[in-house]
Write an enzyme that holds these catalytic residues in place. Structure first.
Site, PDB file in Angstrom:
ATOM      1  N   HIS A  60      -6.244  -5.230  -3.068  1.00  0.00           N
ATOM      2  CA  HIS A  60      -6.866  -5.317  -1.821  1.00  0.00           C
ATOM      3  C   HIS A  60      -7.145  -6.544  -1.409  1.00  0.00           C
ATOM      4  CE1 HIS A  60      -9.073  -1.198  -2.698  1.00  0.00           C
ATOM      5  NE2 HIS A  60      -7.609  -1.004  -2.459  1.00  0.00           N
ATOM      6  N   ARG A 110       0.753  -1.303   0.003  1.00  0.00           N
ATOM      7  CA  ARG A 110       0.003  -0.087   0.066  1.00  0.00           C
ATOM      8  C   ARG A 110       0.942   1.447  -0.091  1.00  0.00           C
ATOM      9  NH1 ARG A 110      -3.026   2.356   4.572  1.00  0.00           N
ATOM     10  NH2 ARG A 110      -4.693   3.881   3.600  1.00  0.00           N
ATOM     11  N   PRO A 144      -6.819   7.711  -5.204  1.00  0.00           N
ATOM     12  CA  PRO A 144      -7.944   7.324  -5.573  1.00  0.00           C
ATOM     13  C   PRO A 144      -8.877   6.849  -3.979  1.00  0.00           C
ATOM     14  CG  PRO A 144      -6.483   5.617  -6.141  1.00  0.00           C
ATOM     15  CD  PRO A 144      -5.793   6.967  -5.838  1.00  0.00           C
ATOM     16  N   ASN A 203      -3.212   8.433   4.628  1.00  0.00           N
ATOM     17  CA  ASN A 203      -2.172   7.765   4.605  1.00  0.00           C
ATOM     18  C   ASN A 203      -2.008   7.346   6.431  1.00  0.00           C
ATOM     19  OD1 ASN A 203      -1.291   7.350   2.301  1.00  0.00           O
ATOM     20  ND2 ASN A 203      -0.205   9.411   2.111  1.00  0.00           N
ATOM     21  N   ASP A 207       8.759   8.099  -6.104  1.00  0.00           N
ATOM     22  CA  ASP A 207       9.977   8.992  -5.759  1.00  0.00           C
ATOM     23  C   ASP A 207      10.230   9.051  -4.208  1.00  0.00           C
ATOM     24  OD1 ASP A 207       7.763  10.406  -4.720  1.00  0.00           O
ATOM     25  OD2 ASP A 207       8.552  12.518  -5.477  1.00  0.00           O
ATOM     26  N   GLY A 214       4.599  10.311  -8.691  1.00  0.00           N
ATOM     27  CA  GLY A 214       5.530   9.052  -9.423  1.00  0.00           C
ATOM     28  C   GLY A 214       6.224   8.504  -8.265  1.00  0.00           C
ATOM     29  N   HIS A 270       0.726   4.252  -2.772  1.00  0.00           N
ATOM     30  CA  HIS A 270       0.504   5.583  -2.734  1.00  0.00           C
ATOM     31  C   HIS A 270       1.612   6.577  -2.690  1.00  0.00           C
ATOM     32  CE1 HIS A 270      -3.279   5.235   0.519  1.00  0.00           C
ATOM     33  NE2 HIS A 270      -3.203   4.297  -0.393  1.00  0.00           N
ATOM     34  N   ASP A 271       2.813   5.938  -2.674  1.00  0.00           N
ATOM     35  CA  ASP A 271       3.988   6.804  -3.232  1.00  0.00           C
ATOM     36  C   ASP A 271       3.776   7.064  -4.726  1.00  0.00           C
ATOM     37  OD1 ASP A 271       6.492   8.222  -3.203  1.00  0.00           O
ATOM     38  OD2 ASP A 271       7.288   6.240  -3.827  1.00  0.00           O
TER      39      ASP A 271
END
Length: 313
Positions: free
Chosen positions: A189, A60, A159, A92, A72, A70, A64-65
């Site tokens: 998920h 996850r 999202p 987060n 990074d 991008g 999320h990164d």
């Protein structure tokens, strides 16, 4: 209107910071740090042996990164002064296992100082997380750079669990990801745990979501009582939350998904067909997932190789 603002903000971020010229390669560290991947793998294995929730957290974290600026490593940066970083934003808030990346980075720096980016370490860890959960493996393209910017305000472009299929399609398309990628990547998920706040709108008021299996909705209400104050209540994503399998898709067909965004896959002919395909074939799912996560993790946008994953150089 709020979604349109978030959309425009995301479009601006993507147009400014993503760097298609930052080419990745499979042999990037062959000469400069050949032990990097094995160090990360061993670190993830050790952490997982002590805490079975680590793989879901790392996967996850990588997603999320990559969805903000991008891949990074911006999700790894700490808040500083008046700047609230991504990791401290509401979407987060439940992320954990940052210590795994810190540990791997420290070990790699001791043998290959200033060579391996935190973003690459996170990409390796996400792959290892899937493998340790019984999922497929893949060669991770390497050579990402670490970003110097992390803003909590930009997490509005992630999202959301409340998204409909049009919002999901638009959100993924901005990152060069197709409907095929959307259907495959949401299969992540199959791992992990969801807090009540991410699906309460589907169970309260009662019978508010006709796409939710009534018996399953009753179970979720028992796990998340109305007006509860506990922050850690919720449900496992599926009955095998530490195993990377295709149970997620079979549950979708039974109307037993947790998120509105999951069930939305059945509202589009293209993604609905893929749900049926992945539900009936574990092999088809894992092959599609590997293709799509390599595509996602190859979105780059950084500028440096951090010495410490929590702070810029």
């Amino acid at each position: 209107m709020a979604f349109n603002v978030a959309f425009l903000s995301t479009l601006l971020i993507l147009s400014v910071v993503f760097s298609p010229g930052n080419a990745l390669s499979l042999n990037y560290y062959d000469k400069t740090c050949p032990t990097a991947e094995s160090i990360v793998t061993n670190t993830v294995k050790t952490a997982t042996s002590r805490d079975k929730t680590v793989p879901a957290a790392l996967l996850r974290m990588h997603f999320h990164d990559c969805f903000i600026r991008g891949c990074d490593g911006s999700i790894l940066l700490n808040s500083k002064g008046n700047n609230k970083a991504e990791k401290d934003a509401p979407p987060n808030g439940s992320l954990h296992a940052f210590f795994v990346i810190d540990s791997a980075k420290k070990q790699i720096e001791s043998v290959c100082p200033g060579v391996v980016s935190c973003a690459d370490i996170l990409a390796f860890a996400a792959r290892d997380a899937v493998v340790l959960s019984g999922g497929p493996t893949w060669d991770v393209p390497k050579g990402r750079k670490d970003g110097r910017t992390s803003r909590a305000s930009e997490t509005t472009s992630l999202p959301a669990p409340t998204f409909n299929i049009s919002q999901l399609q638009q959100n993924f398309r901005l990152r060069g990801l197709s409907m095929d990628d959307l259907a495959a990547l949401l299969g992540a998920h199959t791992l992990g745990f969801a807090h009540c706040s991410s699906f309460e709108s589907r169970i309260y008021p009662q019978n508010s979501d006709p796409t939710l299996n009534p018996t399953f909705a009753d179970r979720l209400r028992s796990l998340c009582p109305v007006n509860h104050k506990a922050k850690n209540l919720g449900s496992a994503n599926d009955p095998s939350p530490t195993t990377f399998d295709n149970t997620y898709y079979r549950l979708l067909l039974q109307q037993k998904s947790l998120f509105h965004s999951d069930q939305a896959l059945l509202t589009n002919p293209k993604t609905k067909g893929l749900v049926y395909k992945f539900a009936s074939s574990h092999k088809a799912f894992t092959e599609a997932f590997v293709h799509s996560i390599i595509k996602l993790s190859s979105i780059t946008g950084g500028q440096e190789v951090r010495k410490d994953c929590r702070v810029v150089n």
